[in-house]
Enzyme design. Structure first.
Site, PDB file in Angstrom:
ATOM      1  N   LYS A 110      76.875  73.697  34.366  1.00  0.00           N
ATOM      2  CA  LYS A 110      75.582  74.333  34.151  1.00  0.00           C
ATOM      3  C   LYS A 110      75.773  75.478  33.168  1.00  0.00           C
ATOM      4  CE  LYS A 110      71.769  76.704  36.430  1.00  0.00           C
ATOM      5  NZ  LYS A 110      71.109  77.011  37.697  1.00  0.00           N
ATOM      6  N   GLU A 151      85.416  72.150  35.105  1.00  0.00           N
ATOM      7  CA  GLU A 151      84.460  72.444  36.185  1.00  0.00           C
ATOM      8  C   GLU A 151      84.118  71.165  36.953  1.00  0.00           C
ATOM      9  OE1 GLU A 151      83.057  74.884  37.586  1.00  0.00           O
ATOM     10  OE2 GLU A 151      83.074  76.623  36.265  1.00  0.00           O
ATOM     11  N   LYS A 209      73.651  70.282  32.792  1.00  0.00           N
ATOM     12  CA  LYS A 209      72.353  70.940  32.646  1.00  0.00           C
ATOM     13  C   LYS A 209      72.470  72.048  31.620  1.00  0.00           C
ATOM     14  CE  LYS A 209      69.308  73.744  35.437  1.00  0.00           C
ATOM     15  NZ  LYS A 209      69.175  74.467  36.667  1.00  0.00           N
TER      16      LYS A 209
HETATM   17  C1  PBG Z   1      68.534  78.424  39.928  1.00  0.00           C
HETATM   18  C2  PBG Z   1      68.131  77.300  39.077  1.00  0.00           C
HETATM   19  C3  PBG Z   1      67.665  77.406  37.767  1.00  0.00           C
HETATM   20  C4  PBG Z   1      67.280  76.133  37.390  1.00  0.00           C
HETATM   21  C5  PBG Z   1      67.544  75.270  38.458  1.00  0.00           C
HETATM   22  N1  PBG Z   1      68.088  76.019  39.496  1.00  0.00           N
HETATM   23  C6  PBG Z   1      67.463  78.597  36.902  1.00  0.00           C
HETATM   24  C7  PBG Z   1      68.598  79.448  36.594  1.00  0.00           C
HETATM   25  O1  PBG Z   1      69.758  79.104  36.777  1.00  0.00           O
HETATM   26  O2  PBG Z   1      68.327  80.557  36.148  1.00  0.00           O
HETATM   27  C8  PBG Z   1      66.651  75.806  36.072  1.00  0.00           C
HETATM   28  C9  PBG Z   1      65.813  74.583  36.011  1.00  0.00           C
HETATM   29  C10 PBG Z   1      64.902  74.508  34.846  1.00  0.00           C
HETATM   30  O3  PBG Z   1      64.893  75.354  33.924  1.00  0.00           O
HETATM   31  O4  PBG Z   1      64.125  73.545  34.831  1.00  0.00           O
HETATM   32  N2  PBG Z   1      69.797  78.470  40.415  1.00  0.00           N
END
Ligand code: PBG
Length: 330
Positions: A196, A239, A254
Site C-alpha cells: 500500500k 512486503e 493499492k
Molecule cells: C485506511 C484506508 C484508506 C483507504 C482504504 N483504507 C485511506 C488511507 O490509507 O489514508 C483508501 C481507499 C481509497 O482511497 O479508495 N486505512
C-alpha cells in the site's frame, strides 16, 4: 510472400476478437467498497465521489440486496465514526455493538451468502486521523498491532468472513492470524493490504470518512512513515512475501492504475490471489473528466478495469463495480 503472419487477421471481426481475447471481466472479479454511517434513511452522496454514497444501516441492507441481484457477492465495509467516539487508540473499534459490528450483521442478515470483508485500521476511529496510535510525533507499531488483532477478532465475532488490515504496520498479519486461530476463527480469512503506497489518490476516501491526518503539532501530516514510497518496487515484493509468510490468504496492491507494474511483479512472485484496489482518487478523476465531456466514461472505465485484470488482478476492489455490471449486462 511477406508477411506470413498478418496480425490483423485475428482482429478482423468481433467474433474472432472475442474468441482470442486473453482477459475477461465478470461480476465474480469484484469486491465492492461500502461506506456506512449512523442514522436512519441516510443515502448521502460523497461530494468528491459523484454517484457514490454513505449508507445508514437500513439503506445498506437495500443496497447489498441490489448488489447481490447484480451478481456482486463480495463487499468491503468501511465506517464513518462520529467525532465524539474517536480517541488515540481506536477504543470504539472494539465495541461489540459498534457501527462496523452492526454493519457486518446487517449485511449477513440481508444476504447470508454475501462475502463480508472489513477494513481493519485505526484511522476512522483516530482523533489524529492515523492508522496507528500516535505518541510524540510517531506512529507506534507494536502497540497498534495489538489493537488491530483485537479489532480483527471483534469483526470475526460479528460475522466477518475476511478481515482486511489496511494499516501497513509491521507484523500485523501474523498477530491477527494468531489471535483469530486462538479464538477458533481458523476459517476467517485475511486479505492484507501488502503493498500500500503513500498515495495522494486517497483524498476523496478521507473526505468520505472524515479520516485525514489532522493538522496539529506533533502529529505527522502524512502517512509516509508506514505507507510505501511510490518510488519503490523491490520493497513491494518484500512486503508482500512477508505477508504471505505471515499467513495472508489474499494480498493486495493499492492504488491500482499507477501501480500495475507492481501488480504484475507480485502476480509472478506469489501463489495466493492478488487483489488490486482502484482507489477513490482514480474514481474521482474519471467522473470529473466525464462530467466535463472530456472522456467517454464507460469506455475509459472498461479499459481501466481490463488493464487491471490483464496486469494480474484476481480480485478488483472498485467503486465502479455497479457501473461495470451495467455495461456487461448490455
Ligand atoms: C485506511 C484506508 C484508506 C483507504 C482504504 N483504507 C485511506 C488511507 O490509507 O489514508 C483508501 C481507499 C481509497 O482511497 O479508495 N486505512
Amino acid at each position: 510472400m511477406y508477411p506470413l503472419r498478418r496480425n490483423r487477421r485475428l482482429r478482423s471481426s468481433e467474433t474472432l476478437r472475442s474468441l482470442v481475447r486473453e482477459s475477461i471481466v465478470t461480476p465474480n472479479d469484484f469486491l465492492v467498497p461500502l461506506f456506512v454511517v449512523e442514522g436512519h434513511g441516510i443515502k448521502d452522496e460523497i461530494p468528491s465521489m459523484p454517484n457514490y454514497f454513505r449508507y445508514s444501516l437500513d439503506l445498506l441492507e437495500q443496497e447489498v440486496k441490489i448488489l447481490n441481484s447484480l451478481g456482486l457477492k463480495s463487499v468491503l465495509l468501511f465506517v464513518k465514526v462520529p467525532d465524539n467516539l474517536k480517541d488515540n487508540k481506536g477504543t470504539e473499534a472494539l465495541n461489540a455493538n459498534g457501527l462496523m459490528q452492526r454493519a457486518i450483521k446487517t449485511v449477513k442478515n440481508a444476504c447470508p451468502e454475501m462475502l463480508v470483508m472489513t477494513d481493519v485500521a485505526l484511522d476512522p476511529y483516530s482523533i489524529y486521523g492515523h492508522d496507528g496510535i500516535v505518541q510524540n510525533g510517531e506512529i507506534l507499531n507494536d502497540e497498534t498491532v495489538k489493537v488491530l488483532a483485537e479489532i480483527s477478532l471483534s469483526h470475526a465475532r460479528a460475522g466477518a468472513s475476511f478481515v482486511a488490515p489496511s494499516d501497513m504496520m509491521d507484523g500485523r498479519v501474523l498477530s491477527i492470524r494468531e489471535a483469530l486461530d486462538k479464538d477458533g476463527f481458523m476459517n476467517t480469512g485475511i486479505m492484507s493490504y501488502s503493498a500500500k503506497y503513500a498515495s495522494a489518490y486517497y483524498g476523496p476516501f478521507r473526505d468520505a470518512l472524515d479520516s485525514a491526518p489532522v493538522d496539529l503539532a506533533d502529529v505527522p501530516k502524512t502517512k509516509n512513515t508506514y505507507q510505501m514510497d511510490p518510488a519503490n518496487r523491490l520493497e513491494a515484493l518484500r512486503e508482500t512475501e512477508m505477508d504471505v509468510d505471515e499467513g495472508a490468504d489474499i494480498v493486495m496492491v493499492k492504488p491500482g492504475l499507477c501501480y500495475l507494474d507492481i501488480v504484475r511483479d507480485i502476480k509472478n512472485l506469489v501463489e495466493v490471489p492478488v487483489a488490486v484496489y482502484q482507489v477513490s482518487g482514480e474514481y474521482a478523476m474519471l467522473k470529473a473528466a466525464a462530467e466535463k465531456g472530456w472522456l467517454d466514461h464507460d469506455a475509459v472505465m472498461m479499459e481501466q478495469i481490463i488493464a487491471i485484470k490483464r496486469a494480474g488482478a484476481d480480485v478488483i476492489a472498485s467503486y465502479f463495480a455497479k457501473d461495470v455490471i451495467r455495461i456487461l449486462n448490455g
